[in-house]
Design an enzyme around this catalytic site. Structure first.
Site, PDB file in Angstrom:
ATOM      1  N   SER A 144       0.955  -1.014  -0.012  1.00 20.16           N
ATOM      2  CA  SER A 144      -0.064  -0.151  -0.007  1.00 20.16           C
ATOM      3  C   SER A 144       0.914   1.450  -0.164  1.00 20.16           C
ATOM      4  CB  SER A 144      -0.967   0.206   1.159  1.00 20.16           C
ATOM      5  OG  SER A 144      -1.664  -1.050   1.261  1.00 20.16           O
ATOM      6  N   HIS A 165      -1.033  -2.935  -7.437  1.00 21.67           N
ATOM      7  CA  HIS A 165      -1.685  -2.843  -6.142  1.00 21.67           C
ATOM      8  C   HIS A 165      -3.320  -2.777  -6.289  1.00 21.67           C
ATOM      9  CE1 HIS A 165      -2.917   0.960  -3.125  1.00 21.67           C
ATOM     10  NE2 HIS A 165      -2.738  -0.363  -2.436  1.00 21.67           N
ATOM     11  N   GLU A 177      -3.637  -0.538  -9.547  1.00 21.77           N
ATOM     12  CA  GLU A 177      -2.505   0.506  -9.811  1.00 21.77           C
ATOM     13  C   GLU A 177      -1.287  -0.628 -10.293  1.00 21.77           C
ATOM     14  OE1 GLU A 177      -3.482   4.102  -7.357  1.00 21.77           O
ATOM     15  OE2 GLU A 177      -2.380   2.563  -6.249  1.00 21.77           O
ATOM     16  N   ASN A 215      -3.608   5.973  -2.848  1.00 19.35           N
ATOM     17  CA  ASN A 215      -3.090   6.161  -1.461  1.00 19.35           C
ATOM     18  C   ASN A 215      -2.485   7.597  -1.129  1.00 19.35           C
ATOM     19  OD1 ASN A 215      -4.405   3.708  -0.518  1.00 19.35           O
ATOM     20  ND2 ASN A 215      -2.496   2.800  -0.413  1.00 19.35           N
TER      21      ASN A 215
END
Ligand SMILES: CCCCCCCCCCCCC[C@H](O)CC(=O)SCCNC(=O)CCNC(=O)[C@H](O)C(C)(C)COP(=O)(O)OP(=O)(O)OC[C@H]1O[C@@H](n2cnc3c(N)ncnc32)[C@H](O)[C@@H]1OP(=O)(O)O
Ligand SMILES: NC(=O)c1ccc[n+]([C@@H]2O[C@H](COP(=O)([O-])OP(=O)(O)OC[C@H]3O[C@@H](n4cnc5c(N)ncnc54)[C@H](O)[C@@H]3O)[C@@H](O)[C@H]2O)c1
Length: 309
Positions: A144, A165, A177, A215
């Site tokens: 993450s 991701h 991602e 994120n």
């Protein structure tokens, strides 16, 4: 501060690796994310070996996959329950389990890691696997918040290393991602992008910068929610209702934290705080630290910000 301001320009190294069609996948970590990725990969015809530290954990992972497949089948085969059952069994046949990653690595096109969010543990894992996996095998991390470059540095295949991701819950969330470091070869990036599409996901291309895209935006939002609550300016219930009804989010920040897992949240924040110590947004949160210390990790343990039993 450099952590949050530096810019990496993408350049692909020349690589001996050819674009790989990913068919056999080893997924390390059978928790929320690893099990979800295994489910989706197996559902789309990939052969999956799911690895975790004990048979007990793996039994739970497979049970979770079965439960989620039942929800998928209920919708997909609403009129034909027997076809739904057949679908579930077919998908499960594509999944085998192991407690030693060495068992599957030699036949894998892709080794994807979804273990604890700790740089040293991820580096140790990949450093070991680097010696076992064939040259063509691509390595990827579902981290993450950690730089893919740092994880890849424990291997001798930095051109065949990238980030994938996924989002929680993996069977429902469409985005992946795909992260290229400056050393990731174009062939590796293409293989990962094509693999994401083969899973039925919508991939976006990311640089190896803190938090990638989602994120980078989500963490400050979540931390602002926590700070707002800690200042006594809103109850967690009101903040959650406000963001659901006022901003149209499916979950409020405290519900989402419990869903993701407070241990993972803490790993992310502690890591970013270490890299950017002067940023007050990432300063330790007493409330988060207390909940984690008490083993209240969210939905997976039955209690976090809220109770689930
Ligand atoms: C405040 C503290 C701050 C601490 C700071 C720390 C900062 C760090 C933050 C970073 C975290 C990063 C984590 C990670 O890297 C990135 C992420 O993954 S972020 C999380 C992204 N995910 C979301 O945002 C999820 C949002 N929620 C939703 O989309 C929905 O709520 C839901 C999960 C899809 C569930 O939907 P609901 O309508 O709420 O509930 P239902 O149960 O009715 O489900 C609807 C529908 O979906 C089916 N379904 C749900 N889950 C699954 C599953 N696992 N498998 C299969 N099917 C599933 C369900 O059956 C329903 O189907 P239907 O009945 O409608 O046919
Ligand atoms: N939870 C989320 O919403 C989410 C979303 C996207 C990415 N991620 C990332 O995915 C990774 C996993 O997160 P999660 O939520 O699935 O965690 P989790 O705690 O649910 O699962 C992690 C699993 O890894 C296993 N494990 C730990 N070390 C291991 C090792 N050395 N070898 C084999 N297995 C090992 C654990 O036993 C556990 O089953 C983390 O890097 C996290 O940051 C999490």
């Amino acid at each position: 501060m450099a952590f949050f301001t530096h810019h990496i320009s993408r350049s692909f190294s020349s690589s001996a690796a050819r674009s790989v069609v990913i068919k056999n996948v080893t997924i390390i970590g059978g928790g929320q994310m690893g099990a979800g990725i295994a489910q989706v990969a197996a559902s789309t015809g990939h052969t999956v070996t799911l690895v975790d530290m004990s048979e007990d954990i793996l039994k739970k992972s497979v049970k979770g996959i079965e439960g989620s497949l039942k929800r998928v089948a209920k919708k997909k085969f609403a009129e034909k329950p027997e076809a739904g059952e057949e679908f579930i069994q077919k998908v499960l046949q594509n999944v085998s389990t192991a407690t030693d990653p060495a068992a599957a690595a030699p036949t894998s096109d892709l080794v994807l890691e979804a273990i604890v969010e700790n740089l040293k543990v991820k580096q140790d894992l990949f450093g070991r696997l680097d010696k076992l996996a064939p040259a063509h095998t691509i390595f990827a991390s579902n981290t993450s918040s950690l730089p893919i470059t740092d994880i890849a540095s424990s291997t001798s295949r930095q051109d065949r290393f990238g980030g994938l991701h996924f989002f929680n819950p993996v069977p429902m969330m469409k985005l992946v991602e795909v992260i290229a470091t400056p050393a990731t070869s174009q062939e590796t990036f293409d293989s990962l992008l094509n693999f994401s599409k083969a899973l039925g996901k919508a991939p976006v291309s990311c640089k190896d910068t803190p938090g990638f895209i989602v994120n980078r935006l989500l963490v400050p939002y979540m931390m602002e929610a926590l700070r707002l609550h800690e200042r006594g300016h809103g109850s967690k219930e009101d903040i959650d209702v406000a963001m659901k009804l006022g901003a149209g989010y499916p979950m409020g920040p405290f519900e989402l934290s419990d869903y993701v897992g407070l241990d993972t949240m803490k790993f992310i924040i502690d890591g970013w705080s270490e890299k950017d110590p002067d940023n007050p947004l990432f300063a330790p949160s007493e409330l988060l630290n207390k909940l984690v210390a008490e083993g209240k990790l969210g939905k997976k343990t039955g209690e976090g910000f809220y109770k689930y039993k």
